[in-house]
Design a protein around this motif. Structure first.
Motif, PDB file in Angstrom:
ATOM      1  N   LYS A  64     -48.900  17.967  -4.077  1.00 49.05           N
ATOM      2  CA  LYS A  64     -47.947  16.869  -3.947  1.00 49.05           C
ATOM      3  C   LYS A  64     -46.521  17.305  -4.309  1.00 49.05           C
ATOM      4  O   LYS A  64     -45.673  16.453  -4.594  1.00 49.05           O
ATOM      5  CB  LYS A  64     -48.353  15.712  -4.866  1.00 49.05           C
ATOM      6  CG  LYS A  64     -49.746  15.161  -4.594  1.00 49.05           C
ATOM      7  CD  LYS A  64     -49.795  14.396  -3.279  1.00 49.05           C
ATOM      8  CE  LYS A  64     -51.134  13.707  -3.112  1.00 49.05           C
ATOM      9  NZ  LYS A  64     -51.205  12.944  -1.823  1.00 49.05           N
ATOM     10  N   LEU A  65     -46.252  18.586  -4.299  1.00 45.59           N
ATOM     11  CA  LEU A  65     -44.924  19.067  -4.692  1.00 45.59           C
ATOM     12  C   LEU A  65     -43.833  18.514  -3.793  1.00 45.59           C
ATOM     13  O   LEU A  65     -42.755  18.152  -4.269  1.00 45.59           O
ATOM     14  CB  LEU A  65     -44.885  20.598  -4.683  1.00 45.59           C
ATOM     15  CG  LEU A  65     -43.539  21.225  -5.067  1.00 45.59           C
ATOM     16  CD1 LEU A  65     -43.149  20.867  -6.498  1.00 45.59           C
ATOM     17  CD2 LEU A  65     -43.586  22.744  -4.902  1.00 45.59           C
ATOM     18  N   SER A 109     -42.665  16.173 -15.477  1.00 44.27           N
ATOM     19  CA  SER A 109     -41.668  15.102 -15.571  1.00 44.27           C
ATOM     20  C   SER A 109     -41.068  14.696 -14.232  1.00 44.27           C
ATOM     21  O   SER A 109     -40.528  13.610 -14.098  1.00 44.27           O
ATOM     22  CB  SER A 109     -40.528  15.547 -16.497  1.00 44.27           C
ATOM     23  OG  SER A 109     -39.809  16.614 -15.909  1.00 44.27           O
ATOM     24  N   GLY A 110     -41.109  15.597 -13.273  1.00 45.45           N
ATOM     25  CA  GLY A 110     -40.529  15.313 -11.965  1.00 45.45           C
ATOM     26  C   GLY A 110     -39.088  15.744 -11.812  1.00 45.45           C
ATOM     27  O   GLY A 110     -38.586  15.870 -10.693  1.00 45.45           O
ATOM     28  N   ASN A 111     -38.392  16.013 -12.923  1.00 47.65           N
ATOM     29  CA  ASN A 111     -36.963  16.315 -12.806  1.00 47.65           C
ATOM     30  C   ASN A 111     -36.479  17.342 -13.828  1.00 47.65           C
ATOM     31  O   ASN A 111     -35.287  17.390 -14.149  1.00 47.65           O
ATOM     32  CB  ASN A 111     -36.134  15.035 -12.932  1.00 47.65           C
ATOM     33  CG  ASN A 111     -36.479  14.241 -14.191  1.00 47.65           C
ATOM     34  OD1 ASN A 111     -37.050  14.769 -15.135  1.00 47.65           O
ATOM     35  ND2 ASN A 111     -36.118  12.968 -14.191  1.00 47.65           N
ATOM     36  N   SER A 112     -37.382  18.145 -14.369  1.00 45.17           N
ATOM     37  CA  SER A 112     -36.977  19.190 -15.303  1.00 45.17           C
ATOM     38  C   SER A 112     -37.382  20.552 -14.762  1.00 45.17           C
ATOM     39  O   SER A 112     -38.018  20.642 -13.712  1.00 45.17           O
ATOM     40  CB  SER A 112     -37.614  18.962 -16.679  1.00 45.17           C
ATOM     41  OG  SER A 112     -39.027  18.922 -16.581  1.00 45.17           O
ATOM     42  N   LYS A 113     -37.009  21.631 -15.479  1.00 47.43           N
ATOM     43  CA  LYS A 113     -37.267  22.971 -14.961  1.00 47.43           C
ATOM     44  C   LYS A 113     -37.000  24.014 -16.030  1.00 47.43           C
ATOM     45  O   LYS A 113     -36.581  23.678 -17.140  1.00 47.43           O
ATOM     46  CB  LYS A 113     -36.384  23.250 -13.739  1.00 47.43           C
ATOM     47  CG  LYS A 113     -34.892  23.300 -14.064  1.00 47.43           C
ATOM     48  CD  LYS A 113     -34.031  23.375 -12.808  1.00 47.43           C
ATOM     49  CE  LYS A 113     -34.227  24.650 -12.028  1.00 47.43           C
ATOM     50  NZ  LYS A 113     -33.695  25.844 -12.727  1.00 47.43           N
ATOM     51  N   LYS A 144     -40.220  12.676  -9.246  1.00 47.74           N
ATOM     52  CA  LYS A 144     -41.233  12.107 -10.130  1.00 47.74           C
ATOM     53  C   LYS A 144     -42.485  12.975 -10.046  1.00 47.74           C
ATOM     54  O   LYS A 144     -42.773  13.538  -8.988  1.00 47.74           O
ATOM     55  CB  LYS A 144     -41.563  10.659  -9.730  1.00 47.74           C
ATOM     56  CG  LYS A 144     -40.415   9.692  -9.931  1.00 47.74           C
ATOM     57  CD  LYS A 144     -40.819   8.271  -9.563  1.00 47.74           C
ATOM     58  CE  LYS A 144     -39.668   7.300  -9.804  1.00 47.74           C
ATOM     59  NZ  LYS A 144     -40.035   5.898  -9.450  1.00 47.74           N
ATOM     60  N   PRO A 145     -43.250  13.082 -11.147  1.00 50.03           N
ATOM     61  CA  PRO A 145     -44.424  13.969 -11.151  1.00 50.03           C
ATOM     62  C   PRO A 145     -45.628  13.350 -10.441  1.00 50.03           C
ATOM     63  O   PRO A 145     -46.646  13.014 -11.061  1.00 50.03           O
ATOM     64  CB  PRO A 145     -44.690  14.165 -12.649  1.00 50.03           C
ATOM     65  CG  PRO A 145     -44.232  12.887 -13.275  1.00 50.03           C
ATOM     66  CD  PRO A 145     -43.027  12.460 -12.465  1.00 50.03           C
ATOM     67  N   ILE A 146     -45.530  13.222  -9.143  1.00 50.52           N
ATOM     68  CA  ILE A 146     -46.580  12.563  -8.373  1.00 50.52           C
ATOM     69  C   ILE A 146     -47.881  13.347  -8.433  1.00 50.52           C
ATOM     70  O   ILE A 146     -48.977  12.773  -8.394  1.00 50.52           O
ATOM     71  CB  ILE A 146     -46.100  12.350  -6.926  1.00 50.52           C
ATOM     72  CG1 ILE A 146     -44.918  11.364  -6.929  1.00 50.52           C
ATOM     73  CG2 ILE A 146     -47.222  11.841  -6.031  1.00 50.52           C
ATOM     74  CD1 ILE A 146     -44.251  11.182  -5.599  1.00 50.52           C
ATOM     75  N   GLY A 147     -47.800  14.663  -8.563  1.00 55.42           N
ATOM     76  CA  GLY A 147     -49.007  15.465  -8.663  1.00 55.42           C
ATOM     77  C   GLY A 147     -49.789  15.247  -9.945  1.00 55.42           C
ATOM     78  O   GLY A 147     -50.965  15.633 -10.037  1.00 55.42           O
ATOM     79  N   LEU A 148     -49.180  14.632 -10.938  1.00 51.30           N
ATOM     80  CA  LEU A 148     -49.828  14.407 -12.228  1.00 51.30           C
ATOM     81  C   LEU A 148     -51.072  13.536 -12.092  1.00 51.30           C
ATOM     82  O   LEU A 148     -51.986  13.606 -12.936  1.00 51.30           O
ATOM     83  CB  LEU A 148     -48.840  13.769 -13.206  1.00 51.30           C
ATOM     84  CG  LEU A 148     -49.342  13.439 -14.611  1.00 51.30           C
ATOM     85  CD1 LEU A 148     -49.892  14.676 -15.312  1.00 51.30           C
ATOM     86  CD2 LEU A 148     -48.224  12.794 -15.442  1.00 51.30           C
TER      87      LEU A 148
END
Length: 361
Positions: A121-122, A316-320, A130-134
């Motif tokens: 789901k990347l 988190s969907g928005n960190s790195k 958003k971390p949809i793959g979670l």
């Protein structure tokens, strides 16, 4: 942005095309090599030594069919994990690394047990930030709310990944933490309390303040009790994503280890602003993290860069994994000045020391 190139200087078009096919079939190679490791094929070849074994000889053990051996070992051959001589398979150098190198094993387990299904789901996660793959692991807004509830083997693999990189650094940085003789130290993003336990053991008079989500702090409290240092630790349950929540003030040192990479740049900005406000007049902020641009070897930069999609799809969907310059820029906007930077800590950590702008070191 620094100048950087991972490909060879004199790579031909044919060689580049081969590299592109490795990318295209990367998930296939990963699963086959993992199977060969987990199911004992690689260990069997290691035990056979340089003479190696034929497929028929390996199948005679009854552990694998000839079909499974051919499918898996041929993929391993294509990846340089094994080689064939005279019809006999033997372990190659990359295969030896998989069998013996703890970092390689931890990375494989982390990517398989924590990330693999969610990374499907990347594309959606990147589009939505958003971390949809979670959802492959559980129903939480971010991974951090669910860490203590992760099922196995994801839980073990996540903590092994997180701790293996940080634990090698904690013993060597204690002189840095206590260089200014702090009396009050705050561990922001305390997680399981490993740093706090080490710091409290290192200095018998320091007072530790732990800040994290309530569930993480409950785990940290158990670790502090077991270490016999709970009486000098103060727990502050806080959702750092809420910019209205201030941090405890008057801190001589604020410590953040592998913490800011869990957040987006806007969130990091608010956290650094609150950290700056929480410092005592001569207090300092110490940030230890894995910056891909400060690595001596490409292997470290490669691993760190390719950890970022986990943050997108799963965490988190928005960190790195950030460049160090991103932190410095955001810290300066929060009224902080970079005092020193030290690289080469543990496997791949750097330590950035900040003071309030205009204050003496």
């Amino acid at each position: 942005m620094l100048d950087k190139k991972f490909s060879p200087e004199r790579q031909t078009a044919f060689e580049a095309r081969f590299e592109a096919q490795k990318i295209a079939f990367g998930p296939v190679v990963f699963q086959c090599v993992r199977y060969a490791w987990k199911r004992g094929m690689l260990q069997t070849l290691a035990d056979a030594g340089e003479t190696g074994l034929t497929v028929t000889e390996m199948a005679a053990s009854g552990r694998w069919t000839e079909y499974a051996l051919k499918v898996v070992l041929e993929t391993c051959l294509s990846a340089g994990v094994v080689f064939v001589h005279g019809g006999r398979y033997a372990l190659d150098k990359a295969g030896f690394c998989i069998l013996t190198d703890s970092i390689t094993q931890i990375n494989i387990d982390f990517n398989h047990d924590v990330c693999y299904q969610g990374l499907f789901k990347l594309d959606q996660s990147l589009d939505a930030e958003k971390p949809i793959g979670l959802k492959a692991l559980g129903e939480w807004p971010t991974l951090y709310q669910g860490l203590s509830e992760l099922s196995e083997p994801a839980k073990t693999s996540w903590f092994a990944f997180d701790h293996h990189y940080s634990d090698t650094s904690f013993p060597s940085i204690m002189p840095d933490v206590f260089a200014t003789a702090p009396r009050k130290v705050m561990d922001v993003g305390a997680n399981t309390g490993k740093f706090s336990c080490v710091a409290l053991d290192y200095n018998a008079s320091v007072e530790l303040h732990l800040v994290d989500l309530p569930r993480q702090l409950s785990v940290a409290a158990t670790a502090l009790e077991a270490a016999g240092v709970r009486q000098r630790a103060h727990l502050h349950p806080t959702d750092l994503l809420d910019p209205a929540l201030a941090l405890p003030s008057g801190m001589d040192v604020i410590w953040m280890s592998q913490f800011l990479s869990c957040f987006s740049e806007p969130a990091i900005a608010t956290i650094l602003q609150r950290a700056s406000a929480a410092l005592a007049p001569q207090g300092q902020l110490l940030v230890m993290d894995t910056f891909w641009d400060r690595q001596r070897y490409d292997i470290a930069s490669y691993c760190l860069i390719n950890t970022s999609p986990y943050f997108t799809a799963m965490a988190s969907g928005n960190s790195k994994i950030y460049e160090s310059g991103d932190y410095v820029r955001l810290a300066e906007a929060a009224g902080l000045t970079l005092l020193t930077a030290r690289d080469g800590i543990g496997y791949c950590h750097s330590l950035l020391r900040f003071g309030r702008a205009g204050r003496a070191e």
